[in-house]
Design a protein around this motif. Structure first.
Motif, PDB file in Angstrom:
ATOM      1  N   ALA A 186       0.830  -1.203   0.000  1.00 51.25           N
ATOM      2  CA  ALA A 186       0.000   0.000   0.000  1.00 51.25           C
ATOM      3  C   ALA A 186       0.863   1.251   0.000  1.00 51.25           C
ATOM      4  N   GLU A 187       1.907   1.239   0.793  1.00 46.57           N
ATOM      5  CA  GLU A 187       2.757   2.426   0.919  1.00 46.57           C
ATOM      6  C   GLU A 187       3.371   2.797  -0.432  1.00 46.57           C
ATOM      7  N   HIS A 188       3.690   1.778  -1.236  1.00 49.18           N
ATOM      8  CA  HIS A 188       4.233   2.056  -2.565  1.00 49.18           C
ATOM      9  C   HIS A 188       3.179   2.648  -3.499  1.00 49.18           C
ATOM     10  N   CYS A 189       1.911   2.475  -3.163  1.00 44.75           N
ATOM     11  CA  CYS A 189       0.831   3.034  -3.989  1.00 44.75           C
ATOM     12  C   CYS A 189       0.373   4.392  -3.477  1.00 44.75           C
ATOM     13  N   ARG A 190       0.947   4.903  -2.411  1.00 45.68           N
ATOM     14  CA  ARG A 190       0.489   6.193  -1.880  1.00 45.68           C
ATOM     15  C   ARG A 190       0.668   7.274  -2.942  1.00 45.68           C
ATOM     16  N   ARG A 191      -0.350   8.106  -3.045  1.00 53.35           N
ATOM     17  CA  ARG A 191      -0.369   9.098  -4.114  1.00 53.35           C
ATOM     18  C   ARG A 191       0.869   9.982  -4.095  1.00 53.35           C
TER      19      ARG A 191
ATOM     20  N   LEU B 120     -11.524   6.422   1.699  1.00 48.82           N
ATOM     21  CA  LEU B 120     -10.280   5.889   1.137  1.00 48.82           C
ATOM     22  C   LEU B 120     -10.404   6.000  -0.376  1.00 48.82           C
ATOM     23  N   PHE B 121      -9.643   6.912  -0.966  1.00 48.45           N
ATOM     24  CA  PHE B 121      -9.812   7.228  -2.385  1.00 48.45           C
ATOM     25  C   PHE B 121      -8.673   6.644  -3.208  1.00 48.45           C
ATOM     26  N   ILE B 122      -9.032   5.732  -4.098  1.00 47.42           N
ATOM     27  CA  ILE B 122      -8.039   5.021  -4.907  1.00 47.42           C
ATOM     28  C   ILE B 122      -8.216   5.403  -6.380  1.00 47.42           C
ATOM     29  N   TYR B 166      -4.417   7.029  -2.862  1.00 48.74           N
ATOM     30  CA  TYR B 166      -3.570   5.996  -3.443  1.00 48.74           C
ATOM     31  C   TYR B 166      -3.726   5.977  -4.955  1.00 48.74           C
ATOM     32  N   VAL B 167      -2.670   5.547  -5.630  1.00 45.77           N
ATOM     33  CA  VAL B 167      -2.709   5.365  -7.071  1.00 45.77           C
ATOM     34  C   VAL B 167      -2.345   3.916  -7.373  1.00 45.77           C
ATOM     35  N   ALA B 186      -4.166  -2.478   4.799  1.00 42.91           N
ATOM     36  CA  ALA B 186      -3.263  -1.523   5.446  1.00 42.91           C
ATOM     37  C   ALA B 186      -4.057  -0.426   6.146  1.00 42.91           C
ATOM     38  N   GLU B 187      -5.101   0.051   5.482  1.00 44.16           N
ATOM     39  CA  GLU B 187      -5.879   1.158   6.038  1.00 44.16           C
ATOM     40  C   GLU B 187      -6.489   0.760   7.386  1.00 44.16           C
ATOM     41  N   HIS B 188      -6.884  -0.511   7.502  1.00 38.88           N
ATOM     42  CA  HIS B 188      -7.430  -0.979   8.780  1.00 38.88           C
ATOM     43  C   HIS B 188      -6.364  -1.056   9.863  1.00 38.88           C
TER      44      HIS B 188
END
Lengths: 205, 205
Positions: A186-191, B120-122, B166-167, B186-188
């Motif tokens: 997830a951290e690698h996907c952080r905007r 949580l915006f992806i 996240y992207v 991860a968010e949880h």
């Protein structure tokens, strides 16, 4: 070559929570995608421990020289022995774009947080919150002193976890590992991170 | 019963990126741990589409009444038809402690961000960044206009992703799904979230 610096991943938590067991399990998985930073210590090797694999074993003089030279990312003394993280290895690995994984005590984690604020700090927690929840649900059937001691333990944990980004409950080692891997993914996907990659690349043009 | 409100998960991204395909794949997985919020629309059902499963099909009057009554979390008009997300379902599911998953257009996502800032915006992104990277690496073998068009596409994406947390690159549908699931896990584990759970529980005492 738009290489992004790796993530510094720090796993810590109260002593006895099972940090070492979780770390070992993470690094037996075939697809572990980060490098373990082996700690240095002045304590003597235990039976079966290998220098350069379990720890880098150092003399007390050697360790203190490293402290003076600022060659340690963090260090602490426990029961008369030093433990620490070699800075050069961590920096070289991060610069190469690889993630580095540290498993250290909470005292060391606080030092790293101060020096590397954008690291990824994961607190490994005992399953006491879940236990407390189920005990509270079964209220009436539990002795008051048992509940009181759980509550006071929960308060202590709450205070300790304050400087961390994530809290992973160590209910089962494999569950804890799955959660840690999910957090790294997830951290690698952080905007902000992806954005930086775009911007670095576009600026390189 | 210290139930924590569920997470609102919003998947969006440029049209044509494959949001619908990724969402469908997520909900065929046996262990999907969140609820899909079915959209409402005034467009006619296509062959094979089922009311209450693919969409809630509504008349134009009915839809406009819902807008007036504030019963939509977000809505937008495309090619003469309304699309929207029913608010009551989302709130009831979140209140029950379940995570809700929306797959919506970027216009709608911006409305939801304004109303539910802690969602949580992806952002689902095409693999253009990776492609651009490999094209730039192979520089000299690529025509300048191809690179220029990739760069301008990257700039557009960069602007669109600004309000997301996240992207996720949609290089392969299964990879995109794995990343989305990792992000939700991860968010949880985020410290603020776990902390709130502790505090709610301790206050309940």
């Amino acid at each position: 070559m738009y290489k992004q610096r790796g993530l510094l991943i720090v796993l810590s938590g109260p002593s006895g929570v099972g940090k070492g067991t979780v770390r070992k399990e993470l690094f037996t998985q075939p697809d572990t995608n980060y490098e373990y930073s082996i700690s240095m210590t002045t304590r003597s090797p235990r039976e079966g421990e290998v220098d350069g694999s379990d720890y880098f074993f150092k003399s007390r003089d050697g360790f203190e020289r490293l402290i003076e030279e600022g060659k340690l990312l963090e260090y602490a003394e426990y029961v008369g022995n030093y433990y620490g993280t070699p800075l050069d290895y961590v920096n070289a690995t991060l610069d190469a774009g690889r993630d580095v994984f540290l498993e250290i005590e909470v005292v060391g984690a606080a030092q790293v947080r101060a020096k590397v604020p954008d690291g990824l700090f994961i607190f490994l927690a005992p399953p006491s919150l879940s236990e407390l929840e189920s005990r509270l649900v079964g209220r009436g059937t539990e002795k008051a002193d048992v509940i009181a001691s759980r509550i006071s333990k929960a308060r202590e944990e709450l205070e300790m976890m304050n400087l961390y980004d994530y809290v992973v409950e160590n209910d089962e080692v494999t569950n804890a590992c799955d959660r840690i891997n999910a957090i790294v993914t997830a951290e690698h996907c952080r905007r902000e991170r992806v954005e930086k990659r775009y911007l670095t690349m576009l600026k390189g043009e």
